[in-house]
Structures are given as structure tokens and as C-alpha cells.
Write a protein that holds these residues in place. Sequence first.
Motif, PDB file in Angstrom:
ATOM      1  N   LEU A 194      -6.197   1.818  -5.257  1.00  0.00           N
ATOM      2  CA  LEU A 194      -6.487   2.428  -4.075  1.00  0.00           C
ATOM      3  C   LEU A 194      -7.911   2.386  -3.582  1.00  0.00           C
ATOM      4  N   HIS A 195      -8.895   2.709  -4.668  1.00  0.00           N
ATOM      5  CA  HIS A 195     -10.581   2.828  -4.326  1.00  0.00           C
ATOM      6  C   HIS A 195     -10.832   1.353  -3.456  1.00  0.00           C
ATOM      7  N   VAL A 196     -10.477   0.358  -3.933  1.00  0.00           N
ATOM      8  CA  VAL A 196     -11.127  -0.828  -3.798  1.00  0.00           C
ATOM      9  C   VAL A 196     -10.424  -1.058  -2.521  1.00  0.00           C
ATOM     10  N   ALA A 199      -7.964   2.626  -9.202  1.00  0.00           N
ATOM     11  CA  ALA A 199      -9.033   1.916  -8.761  1.00  0.00           C
ATOM     12  C   ALA A 199      -8.551   0.999  -7.607  1.00  0.00           C
ATOM     13  N   MET A 227      -9.130   0.940  -0.031  1.00  0.00           N
ATOM     14  CA  MET A 227      -9.873   1.848   0.988  1.00  0.00           C
ATOM     15  C   MET A 227     -11.146   1.738   1.360  1.00  0.00           C
ATOM     16  N   THR A 228     -11.974   1.736   0.410  1.00  0.00           N
ATOM     17  CA  THR A 228     -13.421   1.580   0.560  1.00  0.00           C
ATOM     18  C   THR A 228     -14.154   0.284   0.680  1.00  0.00           C
ATOM     19  N   LYS A 229     -13.367  -0.693  -0.121  1.00  0.00           N
ATOM     20  CA  LYS A 229     -14.083  -2.011   0.124  1.00  0.00           C
ATOM     21  C   LYS A 229     -13.520  -2.784   0.886  1.00  0.00           C
ATOM     22  N   ALA A 251       0.905   3.961  -2.809  1.00  0.00           N
ATOM     23  CA  ALA A 251       0.418   5.451  -2.464  1.00  0.00           C
ATOM     24  C   ALA A 251       1.489   6.421  -2.970  1.00  0.00           C
ATOM     25  N   TYR A 286       0.725  -1.110  -0.138  1.00  0.00           N
ATOM     26  CA  TYR A 286       0.038  -0.012  -0.117  1.00  0.00           C
ATOM     27  C   TYR A 286       0.814   1.278   0.062  1.00  0.00           C
TER      28      TYR A 286
END
Lengths: 664, 385
Positions: free
Chosen positions: B341-343, B339, B345-347, B296, B292
Motif C-alpha cells: 500500500l505504501h509503495v 509495504a 500510495m506514495t511512490k 485495502a 487496490y
Amino acid sequence: MSKTTRTTQTARKSPVWLEFLGSMNLAITLLVMLSIASVVGTVLQQNQAFQNYILKFGPFWHQVYNSLGLYDVYSAGWFMLVLLFLLISTGVCVTRHTPIFIKDMRQFSETLSLNALKHQPNHASFSSTDNLHTSQQRALTTLKHKGFRTRVHQREDGSVTIAGLKGHWNRLGYFFTHISIIVICIGALMDSNLYLKLNEWRGDLVPETRSVPLNQVDKRAWLSSDNFSYRGTVNITEGQNADVLFLPYDEGYLVQQLPFRIEVKEFRLHYYDNGMPKSYESDILLFADELAEPIAKTIEVNHPLYYKNYAIYQSSFGDGGSLLNLKVHPLMAPIANSSVIESAVNRTESLNTPAGKFRVEFSDFKLHNIVPNSDEEREKTGHKMHNNGPSILFKVRNEQGQAWEYENYMIANQQEGRWFFMSGVRNSMAEPFRYLFIPADANRSKTRFFEFLALVNNAPLAERIIRNAYPRPDGMEEKAYETHIVLFKQLITLFRQAGFDGISQFIQTNVPEQEQATVAEFYFSQLANAMQTLYLHILEQENAILDNEGNISAENQIWFEDALTSIASLHRYGPPMFFELETFKQIQSTGLQITKSPGKDVVYFGSALLIMGVFFMFYVRQRRVWIHLNTTGTGTDITVAAKDNKKLPETEAEFNQFVAKLKA
Amino acid sequence: MENTNTQAIWQKSKNGLWALIVLLGAFIGWQVYADNMDGYEIAILFGVALGTIWLGWFWKSFQTLAYFVATFSLLAIWIYQLNGNLYAANENAFFLKYLVSSQAAIMWMGVLVIFATFTYFFGLFKQSEFVYKTSTFLAWTAAMFGFIGMMVRWYESYLVNVDYGHIPVSSLYEVFILFIVMTILMYLYYEQKFKTRAMGGFVMLVMTASVLFVMWYIFDRQAHEIQPLIPALQSWWMKIHVPANFVGYGGFSIAAMVGVATLIRLSLEKRRPQSRLLNALPSVNLMDDIMYRAIAIGFAFFTIATVLGAMWAAEAWGGYWSWDPKETWALIVWLNYAAWLHVRMTKGWRGAPMAWWAFIGLFVTSFAFLGVNMFLSGLHSYGEL
């Protein structure tokens, strides 16, 4: 692009369609679609001529691809639709999360019960002998020292909770990144051709597809100078000026009126010592009604001229109609006399010759032709490149419309130690040039070659010279001698018309197979004798010095062989003319790109937001701390709890350190 | 107490000295080369100086590296000045010819990278601290030589021809060296911070592949020959756009290889729970965290690089976005990691799918880095193969 945090679950239930629009799944799907579309756009070459696509894919798939808009993916309707949905999705996501995040940024949750504190990811309890007030002061100082903002909650039972919050900018990161995407898209939309598409759809705008002078361009292809955003190019010849731009559009172009006029004084091209271009520069003047004096500036790549919200870039260069003085040498004539043409690049001349009527179209002039050296040359000269000097590019077309394209070099170039004048010829653009190498004489000129060629063409004179050189030997019959002379003449004619191949072919068709080898040997030796005789005649005229034994020098011998090779290939050179560039005056033109891009600053603003947002999101941790203080008889009971919105390996260590500090 | 106090003072003075030396270096550089620099370049020089000071404070080992790099580079420059001529110097000066001329230093880097890859894996299988320490030393030395190679090449480019002189980040060959040095350093930072050398071999595999490519590029294509800049590249933007990009590529490569290590661990856990290798590899959680972090930092710098690239494009080509293949592939890479990072962080996805994704990301990144130059033509065609 939604964030499923614990808080969202308590939020009001939204309608299903809004849920869908703001959902993570849709966002990811759109990102993937955008990626795939982009891949297609890079793999399939965009905005090529239709013929190329038909050749590549065949008519059926061409139809399919074309109707899907794959030849111009980035302005295809469905691509715009994907972008639009991404915008909506992001927008819905931001609006839905704004209230929650703002609340989260502000709230300290100081009223959380002691029990709740003990359920936080990190918590610790201990007792202190200090009274509540001292403990509270110490806790506040420690928190402040660590950069926390604090809020104190006095409970009814006498206990106190201090809540600390740090790094609430992390939440701003979310807003910045997501809003930035919307801002960037809006900026890009401002600079897109959406407005032109709308006008085209309404029928107000029709791109011009013909190559015609400016005053004949369809009025509906013109754009007025108050057009909102554009990016186009214009070629201006040195000493000329322009106040319009050409915007490529569909299969044609549009003409954009500019609110100012650009004059090009001079264009310059500089080279590095290895022949690579070092800089392209144009000295330009910008005239506008609001300017008392024109703006003078030299623009080059990476250094455009900015004027108001316009930017003027150096983008390309070309020939602006260089003046050419040429000599035309007839290649079949029995005497070497040339005629003169005065012309220029982009002009067409008519030629009336004994070989027929021709049109000559001069298409380009190049001052330098810098080509890589071969390995040997590199070793000898130490240079990687060499300059072949000026060249012209032109087409010769006969009355039937058949065309030959030529590339003629002005000066002689060295090949394997000898000097040649190169001339490339081809019958179609798809072929590479085939080169004719005319050997240069001792004066580095073509004079001897054309004299020699004329003599070869001049059958009566050639015959006389040969008779002189080979008088009938005493023992030979008259008839046999005449036959020999006829053979000489025929061999010369055949050679002149079809080269060495022509003689070989003649032997193959007219001589029985078993005798071919002997005959060929005889014919070629006779041809060599004849040519040598003619050549000696030329040398005599030149007063070329023979050595003591009456032999010609090695250089002259090599020249002769090169000349024969050259003459042998003349029959594939097209119409019997050679164009020699005598003098020239170079006139260049510069290609300027001019843009008006109001969306640029919007995009930059969005980009700045994006970068800030990304750093806030990754490198600012939102951390909460609670310190619960309760008076006991002997001192204070202290419970510390902490929550980090990003659980990291160091989170626990930091917490323990923090507790230790409070205990100290 | 006494001891820690002296240590703190020692550390503080070391940091002070570091800042002083960096500033002094920048100042001297400015004084010597001011005639060749425009305002932007002077700003970049001092910006980089401040950034370097911060980096040295943030990561102490970088100070040591920088001292070595500076010493050797200055030594090389000094020898060049003694000899006057580039070719004579490369022939006559033994030290230059075999150690610190840019080509020699880059060769050393290559050799050390390959050695380091072997020793890291050897250390992993033997679980030998000594071998591990040797690998770390080799990796540091490799990075040092690569760094020296770039610095000296910068100077050499002016010796070849003053007109040719430029920072060595312009051709595919030069950026490959940059990529190798940058990635090794980023990896070494994580190695130090998380106190594990187990992933070294994996990361070094990508470096070895890059070194082999560079060797082929040198011997088959003579790519190391210093060429002048084409007009479009003659800009101060290059000095910031290119390095920023390679922090991105470096981060993504590290993440991909850590992803491979994660996948191996997960598969061992399932199939051969008794394997000794399981003890040697760090926990899935730790590797997930490194993955990560690498993505990042890579993503952040890749964003900056793309924005800087757009601004440069606006100045050089007249438009901030032209859907040029390189631009478009940068966007694809960016979307891919956005995508990812989104997955995460949020999922809240972790483990195998994210590791696979990071690994596949390496191919997307490689295509943007290399494939575009090989297969697609466009405005960015500087380093064609």
C-alpha cells in the motif's frame, strides 16, 4: 514512511541524514528486514535447550547462529535495533508531514485563479440566466447538501469563488496510522524485558539455573514486587499456596515476588464424551494485605481473574504428589508373595531385594488415559475413544545407575476381546515403550498369572508335578526317563530366562544344522507339554472345571497362550519386579500464569488508533470543489472544478452529476 | 417520473422489510437461545444484525441471497426437529440427505464452484454473455450452498451433542468453507460494481483449489466430523476474530488473481496485440483499481482481526503477543501488504510490479493460513493436517 506529494517539494530542504531517516526506501527496507527476521523466528524453533541445537546444526553453525541471536530472535539486539529504526523513521516521517498535512486539512485554496481552476482534473463551464446572488446561494446549498464545508472568496473584479472541502479526515488517517505504530511500539517496550536486561548487564541480576528449593535460590535471581511488568508461571498443589512466580530467563529462571498470595483449593478437569478435555478449572483464593476478605474465584481458560493491574490465568496442570499404594511382585521368586509400598508421586523409595538394591522414582500419575479406538472397536462401541484408566509413571534404577522407565496401568484393558494388564518399559526417554501384556484371569485380576509364574520359577515343585503327570512308562529305561525329565527342566529354565528366542538360539548354537528343524519341533512340543502340565496343576488348584472330555475351556486355553507370550518377554522387562498400583489418592496441581502488563492498554489504544486510521485512509476521500461565479449582462458565468485526492472511476461521474445539479 | 417514483418507494419498502426481518430474526434468536449466550454474545448478535442490515442496504443482492439462505437453513432445521435424531434424519429425510444437510450443501457448493470456474473461462474465451450470466448464477448458487452448509452445521453441532455445539469457524475444515463463501461473495460484489465478469475464472481458480483441498480433507481425513471445542477456543472472541480474518484472506486472494489477469493482459499487449482475449479482459487501470480495493478492504479487516486476536490472546494465553508462529506470520502478511500500500500510495507504482507483488502475496498469505498449521507448531495448532 514519507509521502511525496506535490506540496513536499516546496518544503524546506532538510539535512541529508534526516532525508534518509524519513525516506520511503528506508521504511520499506526496515519492513522487509522485520519480515525476514520474523520468518527466521518461526522456522527456527526458539528458546530450546542448547543441546538440541548442537545436535541439529553441528557445533560450528550452532556457534554462528547463537552469536547472531537466532535462538531468541525477538529479543536479539539487532532485532531491537531494526524496531528502533522503524520507530525513528516513522517519527521523522510524522513530524515532517504534520505541518503540511494540517495546512492541507485547513486550507480551502479559495484564492486559486480562474485559470488554475481550469487546470484541475475535472472542470466544466456554463452560463446561467440567474443573477450572481441566486447562483451563489444555490451553489452554497448544493455544496452543503453534499456535505462540503465551504469558504467564499470575494474577488476585486466582482467575481466570487466558492471553495468546498470534504473528507479532511482522510488526512487524519495518515496521522492515526503512523502515530499508532509508535504508540504500539512504546506499549510493547513497556512490557519488554529491557529493564531486566539492563539489570543483568549491570550485574544486579543473575538468573538461577539450578533446580533448588525456593529458600536456596540465589538472592540475585529475585525480583521485588514493585517490578514494573512481568509474565510468569507457578505450579500450586491443591490445598497449597504461593506468593512467587517463576519467569523463564535465558537458560535459567528468575523468581518474582508477588504482592499477594494465591491459594488453590481444588483443580478440576472435565472431559467431553469423546475423551477430549472440555475444561480446566481452579478454585482459587487471593489474599492481600489490603483485602479484609480474600477474593474467591474459579478461573478457567478464557476466564482469568483480574485483580488491580494483575491478571491470573489457568495455564496448565499436573500431578501435585498423588498418594500411591503399591504391591511389588517378585518375578523370579518360587512363591507368589508380594510386598507393599506406600509412596507418592515425586517421591523416591529404596528397595532391598534378593535381586539387588534398587531406587524407585515415582514421576507421574494419570487418572485417565484416553486413547483412540481402532476401527473395529469404533464400529462395535460407536465411541471414538476409550479410557484405559489410571496409570503411574516411574523409574527403577539399579546400583550401577542403569534405569528403566515404566508405565503401569491399574486396571485391565481389552485387547482383541481379552483383558490384559499393560505395563510399558523403556531404557531411555528417546525410545517408545515396549508393552508387557499380563493376561487377566476370570476374576479380572493378576493372581493366576503370578501363581503360574511362581510355579514356573519353582524348579523342584515343577519337577515333582511333571513326574506325577508323566510317570515312567513301563517299557522305558530309567536312564532315558531321567534324561527326559532333565530336558523338561532345562527347557523350562531356558524359557524362563530367555523366552522362545532363547530356546531357538540354544538350538542354533548346539545342534548340527541339518537336525535343527526336527530338534526345534521336538523341543517346543516338549516345552508346551511341560508348561501345559504346570498350568493344569494351577487350574486344579483353582478347581477350574474341565469339560466332559477332560479338556480345558477355550478361554483358559487362550489365557495360557497369552501367559506364555508374556512370560517369554519377561527377560526383557528389566529388574525382576512388577509394581501393581493398588489404591491411590489423586492430588493435582494447577499451573497459573500471572501477568502484570502496564503496556497492554497502551498497545490497545494504539491498535484502536490504527484501525480508525486505516478506515479513514481507505474510505474517506478528501475532495475539493471550486465554483467560480462571474456576472455577465444577462446572468452568471459559472466554472466548476474538482479534485479528488484519490482518483476513482466514479470521480468523473460524480462530478458530472454535481454539475448537472448546479445547472438545474 | 411516475415510474421512478414508484421504484424508489418499492426499493424503500424492500429495505424497510429487510431491516425488519433481520431484527426480528435476531430477536427470535435471542429469545430462543438466551440461556446459552453471555452478554458479549448477545452484543455480538445484535451487532451482527445491524451490520447485516447495513450490508443489505449497501449491496441489494445480499438481501436476496440472505432470504434464500435463511429459508433453506430454517427448512433444514425444521426437518431435523421433525426427525429428532441427527443420524435418523440424515438417513430418512431425502431433502436433507441430498440437499441441505451441511455435508450435502457443502458438496453442492464444491460442484458448483468447479462448474462456475469452467463457465467463467468459457465465457471469457467465447465472449458469450449467456455463458457469463450462467457463471454468475452458478457462483451465487455456490455461495448460497456454502452459506447454508455453515448455518446448518452450526445447528447440527448441537444435535451431535449439546456440549459440542459451536459456530463452525473453529477447525481448518470449517474455516475453508468460510473462506470459499466469503471470497466468492466479495468477488461477486466487485463483478457487479465494475460490470465485468472477465476475472471470474481467475478468482474461481483459487476457489476450485480450495474445494479440491476440502474434498481431500473430507475423504482422506474425515475432517468434516464435528469435534468439540478445546478449552482455549471456547470464547465469544472466536465469533469475530475468525470471520474478520477471512475477509482479509478473501481480499488478498481476489487481488492476487486479478493480478494474474493483469499480468496476462500486459503480456498479451506486448506479444500478441491482435489477440481477441485483449478485448475480453478489462483495462489494466480497472483491474489495478480492483486490486487496490481488494487489498485495502482485506488489509483493513486483517488489521482488525489481528488486533482482536491480540486481545483474545491476552485473555486466553495471558499475553497479547507471544511471537507464536501464527501471530508472527499474521504480522508478516500485514507488513507485506502495508509495504504494498505504501509503495502504491506514495511512490505511485502501478501495473506489472504491483500485480506480481499481489500475486506473490497470495503465497505469503497461504503460508500464514495453511503452511503454519502444516509445518510449524505453536499455540494456534488447531487444524493440523
